[in-house]
Design an enzyme around this catalytic site. Structure first.
Site, PDB file in Angstrom:
ATOM      1  N   ARG A   1       1.041  14.603  47.278  1.00 11.68           N
ATOM      2  CA  ARG A   1       0.358  13.413  46.772  1.00 11.68           C
ATOM      3  C   ARG A   1       1.405  12.365  46.411  1.00 11.68           C
ATOM      4  NH1 ARG A   1      -3.670  14.783  48.819  1.00 11.68           N
ATOM      5  NH2 ARG A   1      -5.652  15.355  47.863  1.00 11.68           N
TER       6      ARG A   1
ATOM      7  N   GLU B   1      -2.537   4.609  48.796  1.00 11.82           N
ATOM      8  CA  GLU B   1      -2.896   4.609  50.223  1.00 11.82           C
ATOM      9  C   GLU B   1      -4.112   3.747  50.498  1.00 11.82           C
ATOM     10  OE1 GLU B   1      -3.330   8.737  51.254  1.00 11.82           O
ATOM     11  OE2 GLU B   1      -1.298   9.197  50.623  1.00 11.82           O
TER      12      GLU B   1
ATOM     13  N   HIS C   1      -0.745   9.817  56.143  1.00 14.75           N
ATOM     14  CA  HIS C   1      -1.472  10.941  55.543  1.00 14.75           C
ATOM     15  C   HIS C   1      -2.193  11.763  56.627  1.00 14.75           C
ATOM     16  CE1 HIS C   1      -3.619  12.421  51.665  1.00 14.75           C
ATOM     17  NE2 HIS C   1      -3.532  13.398  52.549  1.00 14.75           N
TER      18      HIS C   1
END
Ligand code: 8YV
Length: 316
Positions: A232, A261, A279
């Protein structure tokens, strides 16, 4: 019995959303232009919530759902779920562990190869027509280099196994030393960073790990070291990371996750010693389908009165 009402708070892929719509009355909160209107019309009936791994679920949304029984997360991470609040209200929280472990570990290996062996940079070199003008740069051998893993859960272990097979030396840190693990446990994160060529972030996100990788850890990793993050963005102090890279006090970074993000700090885009992925840790067709199946299977089990397939450890 009529189909249970479920609120969907993240965009879902069709291979999850279509079967979900077939069995549940879905309320698409993520796409709704009038979110307040959706809640006024349906909140009293909603019994299930489906969200993504990175989705933040505020407690005031949950306050508006008095009949909510279960949150099924389409992802392994549930750092966006207010777990204590859910415990207080008896709301179950399920996630999708195991099915994505291998893919996320592969992504970490990819980032080690792309940063350490400079493969992303070498690809740009060929595309820019540079090869016909000069030979490529030499990079550093990975075999024998030291890897520190922050968080030796299922994904951390799968990363360690892969990198050990490449001849890298593995050590790890976490809350405690793990039974049955041959790799060396280093209790202090700064000490682990200081001895590592690659520091790989593989622990859960959330308040307990926010900015755990701070300026001090990055300084210890130093100009010889590369940080890799497949967990993360919140775990790394991102402004400190950017500053360390700008000042050359950190060797490089391979990042699949970011603090905000899909926003990526602009300064990183221009850096040659940084590899940036959007991601994609679990983003294979096979794994996302398995995650979707598990996400729905948990809802199905709950509403059929069968045991859940997964339940987050804090609520088990
Ligand atoms: C997914 C993730 O991108 O599993 C997680 O926690 O971060 C990723 O695998 C996300 O969950 C999809 O919603």
């Amino acid at each position: 019995m009529s189909a249970p009402d479920v609120i969907v708070t993240a965009p879902l892929p069709p291979f999850l959303y279509d079967p979900l719509k077939a069995d549940y009355r879905c309320h698409d909160y993520a796409q709704a232009a009038d979110k307040a209107g959706l809640l006024r019309a349906a909140s009293g009936a909603i019994r299930g919530l489906v969200q993504g791994g990175g989705t933040v679920t505020p407690t005031d949304l949950l306050d508006a759902l008095p009949k909510l029984e279960i949150i099924s997360v389409f992802g392994v991470g549930y750092d966006g779920v207010p777990v204590d609040y859910c415990r207080g209200r008896g709301i179950r929280v399920t996630n999708t562990p195991d099915v994505l472990t291998e893919d996320v570990a592969d992504t970490a290996v990819g980032l080690v190869l792309m940063t350490g062996r400079g493969f992303a940079k070498a690809d740009r070199f060929v595309r820019a027509g540079e090869w016909v003008k000069r030979g490529p740069e030499l990079t550093a051998k990975l075999g024998g280099k030291k890897v520190g893993i922050l968080g030796l859960g299922r994904i951390g272990k799968a990363i360690g196994q892969r990198l050990a097979a490449m001849g890298m030396q593995i050590a790890y840190t976490g809350r405690k030393a793990q039974q049955g693990v041959a790799w060396r446990f280093v209790p202090d994160l700064v000490a682990l960073a200081a001895e590592s060529d690659f520091l790989i972030v593989a622990c859960p996100g959330g308040p307990a790990t926010k900015n755990l990788v701070d300026a001090k850890v990055l300084a210890a990793l130093g100009s010889k070291g590369t940080i890799v993050n497949i967990a993360r963005g919140s775990i790394i102090d991102e402004p400190a990371l950017v500053a360390a890279l700008e000042q050359g006090t950190l060797g490089g970074a391979g990042l699949d996750v970011f603090a905000d993000e899909p926003q990526v700090p602009k300064a990183l885009l221009a850096m040659d010693n940084v590899v940036l992925l959007p991601h994609v840790g679990s983003a294979t067709r096979e794994t996302r389908k398995a995650m979707g199946d598990l996400c729905k299977a948990n809802l199905d089990a709950w509403f059929a009165g069968r045991p859940l397939l997964t339940l987050i450890p804090e609520l088990a």
